[in-house]
Design a protein around this motif. Structure first.
Motif, PDB file in Angstrom:
ATOM      1  N   GLN A 118     -18.183 -61.077  -7.784  1.00 28.89           N
ATOM      2  CA  GLN A 118     -18.268 -60.264  -9.001  1.00 28.89           C
ATOM      3  C   GLN A 118     -16.877 -60.166  -9.628  1.00 28.89           C
ATOM      4  OE1 GLN A 118     -19.838 -56.714  -7.031  1.00 28.89           O
ATOM      5  NE2 GLN A 118     -21.726 -56.923  -8.205  1.00 28.89           N
ATOM      6  N   PRO A 119     -16.792 -59.734 -10.888  1.00 33.50           N
ATOM      7  CA  PRO A 119     -15.476 -59.450 -11.471  1.00 33.50           C
ATOM      8  C   PRO A 119     -14.796 -58.349 -10.661  1.00 33.50           C
ATOM      9  CG  PRO A 119     -17.158 -59.573 -13.185  1.00 33.50           C
ATOM     10  CD  PRO A 119     -17.886 -59.561 -11.874  1.00 33.50           C
ATOM     11  N   THR A 120     -13.576 -58.604 -10.192  1.00 35.30           N
ATOM     12  CA  THR A 120     -12.917 -57.689  -9.263  1.00 35.30           C
ATOM     13  C   THR A 120     -11.424 -57.620  -9.537  1.00 35.30           C
ATOM     14  OG1 THR A 120     -14.545 -58.246  -7.550  1.00 35.30           O
ATOM     15  CG2 THR A 120     -12.515 -57.163  -6.818  1.00 35.30           C
ATOM     16  N   VAL A 121     -10.876 -56.419  -9.443  1.00 35.96           N
ATOM     17  CA  VAL A 121      -9.432 -56.222  -9.524  1.00 35.96           C
ATOM     18  C   VAL A 121      -8.950 -55.761  -8.150  1.00 35.96           C
ATOM     19  CG1 VAL A 121      -7.540 -54.889 -10.540  1.00 35.96           C
ATOM     20  CG2 VAL A 121      -9.448 -55.647 -11.981  1.00 35.96           C
ATOM     21  N   TYR A 122      -8.022 -56.512  -7.577  1.00 34.37           N
ATOM     22  CA  TYR A 122      -7.429 -56.160  -6.286  1.00 34.37           C
ATOM     23  C   TYR A 122      -6.053 -55.533  -6.503  1.00 34.37           C
ATOM     24  CZ  TYR A 122     -10.919 -59.133  -3.974  1.00 34.37           C
ATOM     25  OH  TYR A 122     -12.083 -59.686  -3.525  1.00 34.37           O
ATOM     26  N   ILE A 123      -5.757 -54.489  -5.749  1.00 28.36           N
ATOM     27  CA  ILE A 123      -4.419 -53.911  -5.698  1.00 28.36           C
ATOM     28  C   ILE A 123      -4.024 -53.884  -4.227  1.00 28.36           C
ATOM     29  CG2 ILE A 123      -2.967 -51.932  -6.250  1.00 28.36           C
ATOM     30  CD1 ILE A 123      -5.022 -51.084  -8.318  1.00 28.36           C
ATOM     31  N   TYR A 124      -2.954 -54.568  -3.901  1.00 29.45           N
ATOM     32  CA  TYR A 124      -2.582 -54.643  -2.488  1.00 29.45           C
ATOM     33  C   TYR A 124      -1.118 -54.289  -2.282  1.00 29.45           C
ATOM     34  CZ  TYR A 124      -0.564 -59.287  -3.490  1.00 29.45           C
ATOM     35  OH  TYR A 124       0.173 -60.321  -3.999  1.00 29.45           O
ATOM     36  N   GLU A 125      -0.802 -53.914  -1.058  1.00 26.99           N
ATOM     37  CA  GLU A 125       0.572 -53.561  -0.695  1.00 26.99           C
ATOM     38  C   GLU A 125       1.356 -54.838  -0.401  1.00 26.99           C
ATOM     39  OE1 GLU A 125       0.833 -50.293   2.154  1.00 26.99           O
ATOM     40  OE2 GLU A 125      -1.309 -49.932   1.862  1.00 26.99           O
ATOM     41  N   SER A 126       2.559 -54.919  -0.939  1.00 30.50           N
ATOM     42  CA  SER A 126       3.377 -56.104  -0.709  1.00 30.50           C
ATOM     43  C   SER A 126       4.172 -56.006   0.583  1.00 30.50           C
ATOM     44  CB  SER A 126       4.331 -56.321  -1.890  1.00 30.50           C
ATOM     45  OG  SER A 126       5.154 -55.189  -2.084  1.00 30.50           O
ATOM     46  N   ILE A 127       3.829 -55.030   1.410  1.00 38.04           N
ATOM     47  CA  ILE A 127       4.491 -54.818   2.701  1.00 38.04           C
ATOM     48  C   ILE A 127       3.568 -55.310   3.808  1.00 38.04           C
ATOM     49  CG2 ILE A 127       5.508 -53.093   4.234  1.00 38.04           C
ATOM     50  CD1 ILE A 127       5.630 -51.291   1.634  1.00 38.04           C
ATOM     51  N   PRO A 128       4.007 -56.250   4.656  1.00 38.23           N
ATOM     52  CA  PRO A 128       3.139 -56.743   5.737  1.00 38.23           C
ATOM     53  C   PRO A 128       2.596 -55.598   6.593  1.00 38.23           C
ATOM     54  CG  PRO A 128       5.101 -58.104   5.562  1.00 38.23           C
ATOM     55  CD  PRO A 128       5.316 -56.922   4.641  1.00 38.23           C
ATOM     56  N   GLY A 129       1.289 -55.620   6.802  1.00 40.85           N
ATOM     57  CA  GLY A 129       0.654 -54.576   7.592  1.00 40.85           C
ATOM     58  C   GLY A 129       0.260 -53.361   6.786  1.00 40.85           C
ATOM     59  N   GLY A 130       0.947 -53.139   5.664  1.00 43.90           N
ATOM     60  CA  GLY A 130       0.655 -51.969   4.846  1.00 43.90           C
ATOM     61  C   GLY A 130       1.212 -50.691   5.450  1.00 43.90           C
ATOM     62  N   VAL A 131       1.443 -49.696   4.596  1.00 43.57           N
ATOM     63  CA  VAL A 131       1.969 -48.407   5.068  1.00 43.57           C
ATOM     64  C   VAL A 131       1.106 -47.241   4.595  1.00 43.57           C
ATOM     65  CG1 VAL A 131       4.358 -49.206   5.257  1.00 43.57           C
ATOM     66  CG2 VAL A 131       3.542 -48.288   3.079  1.00 43.57           C
ATOM     67  N   GLY A 132      -0.108 -47.530   4.142  1.00 44.14           N
ATOM     68  CA  GLY A 132      -1.015 -46.466   3.746  1.00 44.14           C
ATOM     69  C   GLY A 132      -1.132 -46.226   2.253  1.00 44.14           C
ATOM     70  N   PHE A 133      -0.453 -47.033   1.437  1.00 44.67           N
ATOM     71  CA  PHE A 133      -0.553 -46.861  -0.013  1.00 44.67           C
ATOM     72  C   PHE A 133      -1.973 -47.124  -0.510  1.00 44.67           C
ATOM     73  CE2 PHE A 133       4.193 -48.016  -0.368  1.00 44.67           C
ATOM     74  CZ  PHE A 133       4.550 -46.681  -0.295  1.00 44.67           C
ATOM     75  N   ALA A 134      -2.644 -48.115   0.078  1.00 46.63           N
ATOM     76  CA  ALA A 134      -3.995 -48.453  -0.361  1.00 46.63           C
ATOM     77  C   ALA A 134      -4.945 -47.270  -0.158  1.00 46.63           C
ATOM     78  CB  ALA A 134      -4.507 -49.680   0.390  1.00 46.63           C
ATOM     79  N   ARG A 135      -4.790 -46.561   0.935  1.00 47.75           N
ATOM     80  CA  ARG A 135      -5.608 -45.371   1.187  1.00 47.75           C
ATOM     81  C   ARG A 135      -5.371 -44.313   0.117  1.00 47.75           C
ATOM     82  NH1 ARG A 135      -9.950 -43.124   2.844  1.00 47.75           N
ATOM     83  NH2 ARG A 135      -9.898 -44.421   4.724  1.00 47.75           N
ATOM     84  N   ARG A 136      -4.129 -44.125  -0.289  1.00 52.33           N
ATOM     85  CA  ARG A 136      -3.823 -43.124  -1.313  1.00 52.33           C
ATOM     86  C   ARG A 136      -4.414 -43.544  -2.660  1.00 52.33           C
ATOM     87  NH1 ARG A 136       2.250 -40.965  -0.991  1.00 52.33           N
ATOM     88  NH2 ARG A 136       1.253 -39.338  -2.257  1.00 52.33           N
ATOM     89  N   ILE A 137      -4.393 -44.843  -2.949  1.00 58.28           N
ATOM     90  CA  ILE A 137      -5.006 -45.318  -4.198  1.00 58.28           C
ATOM     91  C   ILE A 137      -6.500 -45.033  -4.184  1.00 58.28           C
ATOM     92  CG2 ILE A 137      -5.504 -47.363  -5.597  1.00 58.28           C
ATOM     93  CD1 ILE A 137      -2.894 -48.571  -4.497  1.00 58.28           C
ATOM     94  N   PHE A 138      -7.147 -45.311  -3.064  1.00 55.20           N
ATOM     95  CA  PHE A 138      -8.589 -45.078  -2.933  1.00 55.20           C
ATOM     96  C   PHE A 138      -8.908 -43.596  -3.152  1.00 55.20           C
ATOM     97  CE2 PHE A 138     -12.483 -44.191  -0.595  1.00 55.20           C
ATOM     98  CZ  PHE A 138     -13.307 -45.242  -0.964  1.00 55.20           C
ATOM     99  N   ASP A 139      -8.122 -42.712  -2.534  1.00 54.99           N
ATOM    100  CA  ASP A 139      -8.391 -41.277  -2.614  1.00 54.99           C
ATOM    101  C   ASP A 139      -8.079 -40.696  -3.993  1.00 54.99           C
ATOM    102  OD1 ASP A 139      -9.202 -41.297   0.025  1.00 54.99           O
ATOM    103  OD2 ASP A 139      -7.257 -40.627   0.805  1.00 54.99           O
ATOM    104  N   MET A 140      -7.123 -41.294  -4.710  1.00 54.99           N
ATOM    105  CA  MET A 140      -6.665 -40.730  -5.980  1.00 54.99           C
ATOM    106  C   MET A 140      -7.084 -41.577  -7.172  1.00 54.99           C
ATOM    107  SD  MET A 140      -2.748 -39.876  -4.783  1.00 54.99           S
ATOM    108  CE  MET A 140      -2.359 -38.962  -6.271  1.00 54.99           C
ATOM    109  N   PHE A 141      -8.052 -42.470  -6.993  1.00 54.07           N
ATOM    110  CA  PHE A 141      -8.325 -43.471  -8.023  1.00 54.07           C
ATOM    111  C   PHE A 141      -8.757 -42.859  -9.350  1.00 54.07           C
ATOM    112  CE2 PHE A 141     -10.830 -47.119  -9.832  1.00 54.07           C
ATOM    113  CZ  PHE A 141      -9.717 -47.897 -10.086  1.00 54.07           C
ATOM    114  N   ASP A 142      -9.531 -41.791  -9.321  1.00 52.60           N
ATOM    115  CA  ASP A 142      -9.981 -41.181 -10.571  1.00 52.60           C
ATOM    116  C   ASP A 142      -8.786 -40.683 -11.391  1.00 52.60           C
ATOM    117  OD1 ASP A 142     -12.213 -40.282 -12.280  1.00 52.60           O
ATOM    118  OD2 ASP A 142     -11.441 -38.283 -11.834  1.00 52.60           O
ATOM    119  N   GLU A 143      -7.822 -40.037 -10.734  1.00 53.02           N
ATOM    120  CA  GLU A 143      -6.620 -39.557 -11.424  1.00 53.02           C
ATOM    121  C   GLU A 143      -5.788 -40.739 -11.926  1.00 53.02           C
ATOM    122  OE1 GLU A 143      -4.488 -36.418  -9.175  1.00 53.02           O
ATOM    123  OE2 GLU A 143      -6.164 -36.624  -7.775  1.00 53.02           O
TER     124      GLU A 143
END
Length: 230
Positions: free
Chosen positions: A160-185
């Protein structure tokens, strides 16, 4: 080679790159532009941790991604006006990392719903991705370089049409979780940025240059983002 970097308020140009030795040899220069890397990115979803349906057919997801990135060139961008002054080719090895990611997918009918051709849908998604990358670091308190965004008119994973936002840090540091939780804002902030920007068709401060998003790219990006608000 030929890239322009800023360090300590001075400009330096790379004259030679020793990839294996991890060294770049630079010389001080004074030019009216900086360079911005152009890359090709391949994204594979390794695991989906959480999903949420915003409305019929529109879903947000959180999970682990495998990101393969290869830099294929660079563009010269004039200071202040952001004019494109030219291009250069780059030959570097592909880099792969596993990291945390967030993505939002739209139904296949989204183009028809918004009266957008496939080409204009691509421009609208490019603009929306650029807007989100501009605003996300402000909400999650990250450095802008910690976040990347990639739009796909048809993602191999979601189909499907999709927009990905990913962390440029190997392994990630939890930014993706914050985006998910705050996406409406975040979406409301992105819409506010687009509406308050005085440009008509797009600029680097909001949806990106009009030459990249195409005619109607800004309006299309705003229309897409409106569908994401709850």
């Amino acid at each position: 080679p030929e890239a322009i970097y800023l360090h300590g308020s001075r400009q330096y140009q790379v004259r030679n790159l020793d990839w294996d030795g991890r060294r770049a040899y630079v010389v001080p220069v004074e030019v009216e532009y900086y360079t911005d890397a152009e890359s090709k990115v391949t994204i594979k979803v390794l695991h989906t941790d959480q999903e949420e349906e915003i409305r019929d057919g529109i879903r947000t997801s959180l999970g682990d991604l495998s990101v393969s990135r290869v830099v294929v060139g660079y563009k010269k961008v004039r200071f202040h006006t952001h004019e494109n002054l030219g291009w250069g080719n780059v030959h570097l090895p592909e880099q792969e990392m596993h990291t945390g990611g967030f993505w939002v997918s739209f139904p296949d009918s989204i183009g028809d719903e918004l009266n957008l051709t496939r080409e204009k849908l691509g421009g609208a998604m490019q603009g929306a991705a650029h807007l989100l990358r501009q605003i996300v670091p402000i909400w999650i308190l990250s450095d802008p370089a910690d976040i990347r965004s990639v739009p796909m008119v048809r993602s191999p994973f979601t189909e499907q049409p999709t927009v990905y936002i990913y962390e440029s840090i190997p392994g990630g540091v939890g930014f993706a979780r914050r985006i998910f939780d705050m996406f409406d804002e975040i979406v409301k902030g992105a819409l506010s940025l687009a509406r308050e920007c005085p440009c008509e068709e797009g600029c680097p401060s909001c949806v990106g240059p009009a030459i990249e998003t195409g005619e109607g790219g800004k309006d299309g990006a705003v229309a897409l983002l409106k569908l994401l608000t709850t």
